[in-house]
Design an enzyme around this catalytic site. Structure first.
Site, short mmCIF file in Angstrom:
data_model
loop_
_atom_site.label_atom_id
_atom_site.label_comp_id
_atom_site.label_asym_id
_atom_site.label_seq_id
_atom_site.Cartn_x
_atom_site.Cartn_y
_atom_site.Cartn_z
N GLN A 135 0.84 -1.21 0.00
CA GLN A 135 0.00 0.00 0.00
C GLN A 135 0.87 1.25 0.00
O GLN A 135 0.59 2.22 -0.72
CB GLN A 135 -0.94 -0.02 1.20
CG GLN A 135 -1.97 -1.14 1.10
CD GLN A 135 -2.87 -1.23 2.31
OE1 GLN A 135 -2.68 -0.53 3.31
NE2 GLN A 135 -3.86 -2.10 2.25
N LYS A 141 -3.41 -4.40 11.37
CA LYS A 141 -4.39 -4.74 10.32
C LYS A 141 -5.79 -4.34 10.80
O LYS A 141 -5.93 -3.54 11.70
CB LYS A 141 -4.29 -6.23 9.99
CG LYS A 141 -2.98 -6.61 9.30
CD LYS A 141 -2.88 -5.97 7.93
CE LYS A 141 -1.58 -6.31 7.24
NZ LYS A 141 -1.39 -5.53 6.01
N ASP A 190 -1.99 -11.75 4.85
CA ASP A 190 -3.44 -11.75 5.08
C ASP A 190 -3.97 -13.14 5.43
O ASP A 190 -5.11 -13.28 5.87
CB ASP A 190 -4.17 -11.23 3.83
CG ASP A 190 -3.86 -9.76 3.57
OD1 ASP A 190 -3.54 -9.04 4.53
OD2 ASP A 190 -3.92 -9.34 2.39
C1 S3P Z 1 -2.78 -4.77 0.19
C2 S3P Z 1 -1.56 -4.81 0.83
C3 S3P Z 1 -1.37 -5.41 2.16
C4 S3P Z 1 -2.53 -6.34 2.52
C5 S3P Z 1 -3.85 -5.70 2.26
C6 S3P Z 1 -3.99 -5.35 0.79
C7 S3P Z 1 -2.86 -4.14 -1.13
O1 S3P Z 1 -1.32 -4.40 3.13
O2 S3P Z 1 -2.43 -6.72 3.88
O3 S3P Z 1 -4.88 -6.59 2.62
O4 S3P Z 1 -3.87 -4.30 -1.83
O5 S3P Z 1 -1.89 -3.46 -1.51
P1 S3P Z 1 0.06 -3.62 3.47
O6 S3P Z 1 0.47 -2.86 2.29
O7 S3P Z 1 -0.29 -2.72 4.63
O8 S3P Z 1 1.03 -4.70 3.86
#
Ligand code: S3P
Length: 418
Positions: free
Chosen positions: A157, A331, A304
């Site tokens: 993200q 989370k 996840d």
């Molecule tokens: C996601 C990245 C992950 C994941 C989330 C979705 C994404 O989070 O846990 O469910 O779509 O880029 P983080 O970037 O905080 O690790």
């Protein structure tokens, strides 16, 4: 053999809407996940003036407004429970000549936003956060400058927020990650003509001034398929199960590799490529499961799925130890605490570590009520455990699965042997 499909990939669905919105011309999206989180992205894009149609069509047709076509919103950008909406859209807003306030539900409001605020501020955006570092977050977009960023957290993200800010602002960005994270944004940008390069743990984007429109066939979500595979691995289905058309991007499939290491019979069939992403049917059946160690380098590819793997571990022989997973604490809930407290509440043997947990498996009946804290993956993981013969697990808030798999309970009931 039972065969099914799971709903579209959540990560790809968010990105498909965002990139269609920013593209030049018409994009089509098939197989979009219709869930509360994806509705949050659609709502935010609509508030920014993008004509996103109702999401329930088989094929969505989206006329992009272009990289500089977003409009000043007249309402707050409410992101619901969705971290991906808040964080990726923050990069898009930061690079646009407008300002907006991001809000979310109770869970999202507590989640850390400094990780995106810091790089976006370094690019020249004006970002205001409350003391606790969560939402509401107000961003005043500006003429951004290029950035080289060493990210402390392995987060797709964060990486995506910086890439999207660079894309919209037409400036170069380079992100150094501590560990490789899912690369959907990079793949989807490349497919639309943007120069994005990856070398080891460094991802860079060069200015491209435009983004082509592009069609997407969203594959099934491996994070959803993992619950089905976990149930089959535990012997909770009537024999082998085949989940068709699942995304098997290696950055997402650590849970499948882990189930195999634990002793499950799991294989890919009909491997193909769909819009730049690998897809396959996943065939899984029961095995004699044993506990294993999941180490920090494994974590990003199964982050996840750790609630599910913890529940599988509760039925495996011996100890399963997970370390390097402190991200679980931020989370949708503090998942380390939620996993351990709930496993204990139903009679399993589990222990918290600062950055992970230990589970010791047994075959005693697991019974009791679990508290989801509104976290979909906690609900589904314990749903799988509760579907096994001899167990009786009551979930306090079953409806929270709506953010990623609204029909999960029906699918589970259809598959479960018990
Ligand atoms: C996601 C990245 C992950 C994941 C989330 C979705 C994404 O989070 O846990 O469910 O779509 O880029 P983080 O970037 O905080 O690790």
């Amino acid at each position: 053999m039972a065969a099914l499909r799971v709903p579209g990939d959540k990560s790809i669905s968010h990105r498909a809407l965002m990139l269609a919105a920013l593209g030049k011309g018409r994009s089509r999206v098939r197989g979009l996940l219709q869930s509360a989180d994806v509705h949050s992205t659609a709502r935010v894009l609509r508030a920014l003036g993008v004509p996103i149609p109702a999401l329930d069509a088989d094929e969505l047709v989206i006329d992009g407004v272009g990289l500089r076509g977003l409009a000043q919103p007249s309402v707050d950008l409410y992101c619901g429970n969705s971290g991906t909406t808040a964080r990726l859209m923050s990069g898009i807003v930061a690079g646009s000549p407008l300002w907006a306030t991001f809000t979310g539900d109770q869970s999202l409001s507590r989640r850390p936003m400094r990780r995106v605020a810091a790089p976006l501020t370094a690019m020249g955006a004006n970002v205001a956060l409350p003391e606790h570092g969560g939402l509401p977050m107000t961003i005043r977009g500006a003429k951004l400058k290029g950035l080289t960023w060493h990210s402390e957290v392995a987060s797709a993200q964060v990486k995506s927020a910086i890439l999207l800010a660079g894309l919209v602002a037409d400036v170069p960005v380079e992100i150094h990650e501590p560990a490789a994270t899912r690369d959907h944004t990079e793949r989807m940008l490349r497919a639309r003509g943007v120069d994005v390069r990856t070398e080891d743990l460094v991802v860079s984007l060069l200015p491209s001034a435009r983004l082509d429109a592009g069609d997407v066939d969203v594959p099934g979500d491996p994070s959803s398929a993992a619950f089905v595979a976990g149930l089959a691995a535990l012997g909770g289905t009537r024999g082998a199960v085949r989940v068709e058309n699942v995304g098997v991007n290696p950055g997402r499939t650590g849970a499948f590799r882990t189930l195999v290491r634990m002793g499950a019979a799991l294989k890919y069939e009909d491997v193909a490529e769909q819009g730049g992403e690998p897809v396959a049917s996943i065939v899984c059946s029961a095995g004699a499961l044993r506990g294993i160690s999941i180490s920090p380098e494994d974590v990003p590819s199964l982050i996840d799925e750790l609630p599910l793997l913890a529940c599988v571990a509760a039925r495996a022989e011996g100890e399963t130890r997970v370390t390097g997973a402190a991200e679980l604490r931020v989370k949708e809930s503090d998942r380390i605490k939620a996993i351990v407290d709930n496993l204990r509440a139903v009679g399993a043997d589990a222990e918290e570590l600062g950055d992970g947990f230990v589970v010791r498996g047994s075959d005693r009946p697991l019974r009791g009520r679990i508290v989801t804290h509104g976290d979909h993956r906690i609900a589904m993981a314990f749903g799988v455990l509760g579907a096994l013969a001899g167990n009786a697990i009551d979930v306090d808030d079953p409806s929270c699965v709506a953010v990623s798999w609204p029909s999960f309970w029906d699918a589970l009931a259809g598959l479960a042997r018990a």
